[in-house]
Design an enzyme around this catalytic site. Structure first.
Site, PDB file in Angstrom:
ATOM      1  N   CYS A  43      -0.505   4.112   2.111  1.00 52.69           N
ATOM      2  CA  CYS A  43      -0.349   3.906   3.564  1.00 52.69           C
ATOM      3  C   CYS A  43       1.106   4.117   3.984  1.00 52.69           C
ATOM      4  CB  CYS A  43      -0.731   2.479   3.954  1.00 52.69           C
ATOM      5  SG  CYS A  43      -2.290   1.930   3.285  1.00 52.69           S
ATOM      6  N   ASP A  44       2.045   3.588   3.218  1.00 51.59           N
ATOM      7  CA  ASP A  44       3.419   3.481   3.716  1.00 51.59           C
ATOM      8  C   ASP A  44       4.439   4.322   2.956  1.00 51.59           C
ATOM      9  OD1 ASP A  44       2.597   1.679   5.651  1.00 51.59           O
ATOM     10  OD2 ASP A  44       2.796  -0.032   4.312  1.00 51.59           O
ATOM     11  N   CYS A 102       0.839  -1.208   0.000  1.00 57.09           N
ATOM     12  CA  CYS A 102       0.000   0.000   0.000  1.00 57.09           C
ATOM     13  C   CYS A 102       0.872   1.254   0.000  1.00 57.09           C
ATOM     14  CB  CYS A 102      -0.930  -0.029   1.214  1.00 57.09           C
ATOM     15  SG  CYS A 102      -2.017   1.404   1.318  1.00 57.09           S
TER      16      CYS A 102
HETATM   17  C1  LIG Z   1       0.219  -3.686   5.546  1.00 61.30           C
HETATM   18  C2  LIG Z   1      -0.966  -2.745   5.427  1.00 61.30           C
HETATM   19  C3  LIG Z   1      -0.840  -1.447   5.914  1.00 61.30           C
HETATM   20  C4  LIG Z   1      -1.911  -0.576   5.828  1.00 61.30           C
HETATM   21  N1  LIG Z   1      -1.768   0.668   6.333  1.00 61.30           N
HETATM   22  C5  LIG Z   1      -2.799   1.516   6.289  1.00 61.30           C
HETATM   23  C6  LIG Z   1      -2.679   2.824   6.835  1.00 61.30           C
HETATM   24  O1  LIG Z   1      -1.612   3.217   7.338  1.00 61.30           O
HETATM   25  N2  LIG Z   1      -3.767   3.635   6.775  1.00 61.30           N
HETATM   26  C7  LIG Z   1      -4.941   3.234   6.194  1.00 61.30           C
HETATM   27  O2  LIG Z   1      -5.904   3.998   6.197  1.00 61.30           O
HETATM   28  N3  LIG Z   1      -5.087   2.002   5.665  1.00 61.30           N
HETATM   29  C8  LIG Z   1      -4.042   1.156   5.693  1.00 61.30           C
HETATM   30  N4  LIG Z   1      -4.172  -0.088   5.138  1.00 61.30           N
HETATM   31  C9  LIG Z   1      -5.439  -0.452   4.486  1.00 61.30           C
HETATM   32  C10 LIG Z   1      -6.473  -0.827   5.563  1.00 61.30           C
HETATM   33  O3  LIG Z   1      -5.904  -1.788   6.420  1.00 61.30           O
HETATM   34  C11 LIG Z   1      -7.747  -1.357   4.932  1.00 61.30           C
HETATM   35  O4  LIG Z   1      -8.250  -0.423   4.013  1.00 61.30           O
HETATM   36  C12 LIG Z   1      -8.805  -1.614   5.999  1.00 61.30           C
HETATM   37  O5  LIG Z   1      -8.313  -2.483   6.996  1.00 61.30           O
HETATM   38  C13 LIG Z   1     -10.066  -2.236   5.402  1.00 61.30           C
HETATM   39  O6  LIG Z   1     -10.939  -2.470   6.442  1.00 61.30           O
HETATM   40  P1  LIG Z   1     -12.121  -3.524   6.353  1.00 61.30           P
HETATM   41  O7  LIG Z   1     -12.826  -3.414   7.652  1.00 61.30           O
HETATM   42  O8  LIG Z   1     -12.884  -3.341   5.109  1.00 61.30           O
HETATM   43  O9  LIG Z   1     -11.447  -4.949   6.201  1.00 61.30           O
HETATM   44  P2  LIG Z   1     -10.195  -5.705   6.848  1.00 61.30           P
HETATM   45  O10 LIG Z   1      -9.352  -4.821   7.687  1.00 61.30           O
HETATM   46  O11 LIG Z   1      -9.578  -6.410   5.707  1.00 61.30           O
HETATM   47  O12 LIG Z   1     -10.890  -6.781   7.812  1.00 61.30           O
HETATM   48  C14 LIG Z   1     -11.608  -7.839   7.277  1.00 61.30           C
HETATM   49  C15 LIG Z   1     -12.139  -8.652   8.432  1.00 61.30           C
HETATM   50  O13 LIG Z   1     -13.055  -9.620   7.949  1.00 61.30           O
HETATM   51  C16 LIG Z   1     -12.810 -10.867   8.580  1.00 61.30           C
HETATM   52  N5  LIG Z   1     -13.340 -11.899   7.691  1.00 61.30           N
HETATM   53  C17 LIG Z   1     -13.079 -12.107   6.369  1.00 61.30           C
HETATM   54  N6  LIG Z   1     -13.797 -13.144   5.910  1.00 61.30           N
HETATM   55  C18 LIG Z   1     -14.527 -13.596   6.958  1.00 61.30           C
HETATM   56  C19 LIG Z   1     -15.463 -14.657   7.141  1.00 61.30           C
HETATM   57  N7  LIG Z   1     -15.809 -15.480   6.135  1.00 61.30           N
HETATM   58  N8  LIG Z   1     -16.009 -14.833   8.374  1.00 61.30           N
HETATM   59  C20 LIG Z   1     -15.703 -14.018   9.406  1.00 61.30           C
HETATM   60  N9  LIG Z   1     -14.842 -12.989   9.289  1.00 61.30           N
HETATM   61  C21 LIG Z   1     -14.259 -12.798   8.082  1.00 61.30           C
HETATM   62  C22 LIG Z   1     -11.312 -10.894   8.811  1.00 61.30           C
HETATM   63  O14 LIG Z   1     -10.964 -11.815   9.838  1.00 61.30           O
HETATM   64  C23 LIG Z   1     -11.074  -9.436   9.217  1.00 61.30           C
HETATM   65  O15 LIG Z   1     -11.334  -9.280  10.584  1.00 61.30           O
HETATM   66  C24 LIG Z   1      -3.124  -0.994   5.226  1.00 61.30           C
HETATM   67  C25 LIG Z   1      -3.252  -2.292   4.728  1.00 61.30           C
HETATM   68  C26 LIG Z   1      -2.183  -3.166   4.829  1.00 61.30           C
HETATM   69  C27 LIG Z   1      -2.327  -4.586   4.314  1.00 61.30           C
END
Ligand SMILES: Cc1cc2nc3c(=O)[nH]c(=O)nc-3n(C[C@H](O)[C@H](O)[C@H](O)COP(=O)(O)OP(=O)(O)OC[C@H]3O[C@@H](n4cnc5c(N)ncnc54)[C@H](O)[C@@H]3O)c2cc1C
Length: 326
Positions: A143-144, A140
């Site tokens: 992000c980084d 990302c």
């Molecule tokens: C290394 C890294 C660094 C990042 N740094 C930043 C940053 O500095 N700032 C920023 O704004 N964004 C950052 N991001 C992006 C950010 O993490 C994502 O945009 C954000 O987490 C998305 O949130 P979400 O809630 O949609 O899903 P996610 O955070 O992807 O969470 C998905 C959840 O769904 C659960 N899940 C999936 N399938 C199932 C299932 N079948 N049953 C039950 N649970 C399930 C998983 O266990 C998880 O808890 C970063 C991403 C990465 C990979």
């Protein structure tokens, strides 16, 4: 109905910023949400050290800490946070059926999908090693990228997102080397031209990653090879960015929900509604554009409000708590 079937007003699948924000709003609106965390409690942010761009943390915060705080906030309003992986759904009838760990069956009035997306990586041992160490591998740039100001980085990828990320990095970094596996971009002409015309981006076509190099703690370079000549050489770099796509975690919904060609859930524009009444989506599971914690949280809020309004319209006995808006 069998005794083992549980009935819930609002089931939230996923414990990233989208899921927990949906939980905070749903709980404060009297919807008694049950949230399943999945195998990655806290979601993608638990794999990163520093989060510096989420509003409200002037000194930054680590990803795991931030997610613990979000969980605490959701639990403060009595969200029922549970371990468990949703393995199957059936959205074909009036009652939305969900199975957890293949055994537990839940019947839900509303479902909020917050299952996120997973970044794709090359799969090299050295890449995974420095990714886990938080030592210079990232998927990302937004992000980084900031952590690599005035430094030299390498980015892998050939699509529109890779070009966008390379261009973003070029504004922060001294030099960006872009590795493209084929002899041309997959990206649109306009995106490819933008990268080609940026002086501090060097594009190496027909070039693949052989190894991410490091000192055991942080990345120091990348060894690459030309897949036509097999010639290898090393590029000094402190950051290795992988921009080869994301996979939304939406396979279990594909028989019921409209997905795009990559698997992102298609929502009704400007809302969190899906093609199924009472089923809402938030966060990266529907977002191939922004993919940020703050946008995931924002759409989590939208999903809870949409779910609450849908429930209120359907069931006149459901009382919306005024605290939602306080
Ligand atoms: C290394 C890294 C660094 C990042 N740094 C930043 C940053 O500095 N700032 C920023 O704004 N964004 C950052 N991001 C992006 C950010 O993490 C994502 O945009 C954000 O987490 C998305 O949130 P979400 O809630 O949609 O899903 P996610 O955070 O992807 O969470 C998905 C959840 O769904 C659960 N899940 C999936 N399938 C199932 C299932 N079948 N049953 C039950 N649970 C399930 C998983 O266990 C998880 O808890 C970063 C991403 C990465 C990979």
């Amino acid at each position: 109905m069998s005794e083992t079937i549980e009935k819930v007003k609002c089931l939230i699948i996923g414990s990233g910023p989208a899921g927990y924000t949906a939980a905070i709003y749903a709980a404060r609106a009297n919807m008694k949400p049950v949230l399943y965390q999945g195998t990655q409690p806290g979601g993608q942010l638990t794999t990163t050290n520093e989060v510096e761009n989420f509003p409200g943390y002037p000194d930054g915060i680590t990803g795991p800490e931030m997610m613990m705080e979000l969980q605490k906030q959701a639990e403060r309003f009595e969200t029922d946070v549970r371990d468990g992986w949703v393995t199957k759904v059936d959205f074909s009838g009036d009652v939305h059926k969900v199975w957890v760990n293949d055994t537990k069956e839940i019947h839900c009035d509303t479902v909020i999908i917050s299952t996120g997306a997973s970044a794709k990586y090359l799969g090299l041992d050295s890449e995974q090693k420095y990714l886990k160490l938080g030592g210079g591998v990232s998927a990302c740039a937004v992000c980084d990228g900031f952590f690599y100001r005035n430094q030299e980085v390498v980015i892998v990828g050939a699509g529109d997102s890779a070009c966008e990320e390379a261009h973003y990095l070029s504004k922060l970094c001294k030099k960006v080397t872009m590795l493209v596996r084929r002899d041309e971009f997959r990206a649109s002409k306009i995106m490819a031209a933008r990268v080609k015309n940026t002086p501090n981006i060097e594009i190496l076509f027909n070039t693949e990653t052989d190894e991410v190099l490091g000192d055991g703690q942080v990345v120091t370079g990348v060894r690459v090879f030309n897949n036509q000549t097999q010639e290898k050489h090393e590029i000094p770099a402190t950051g290795f960015f992988v921009a080869i796509g994301h996979k939304p975690n939406t396979d279990i919904f594909k028989d019921f929900l409209n997905l795009d060609e990559t698997g992102y859930i298609i929502n009704v524009p400007g809302t969190s509604k899906t093609n199924i009444e009472g089923v809402f989506v938030s966060g990266d599971a529907a977002d191939h554009v922004y993919r940020q914690a703050v946008t995931a949280a924002g759409t989590g809020c939208m999903a809870a409000l949409d779910a609450e309004r849908w429930l209120a319209a359907k069931d006149s006995t459901f009382e919306v708590s005024t605290s939602t808006y306080n």
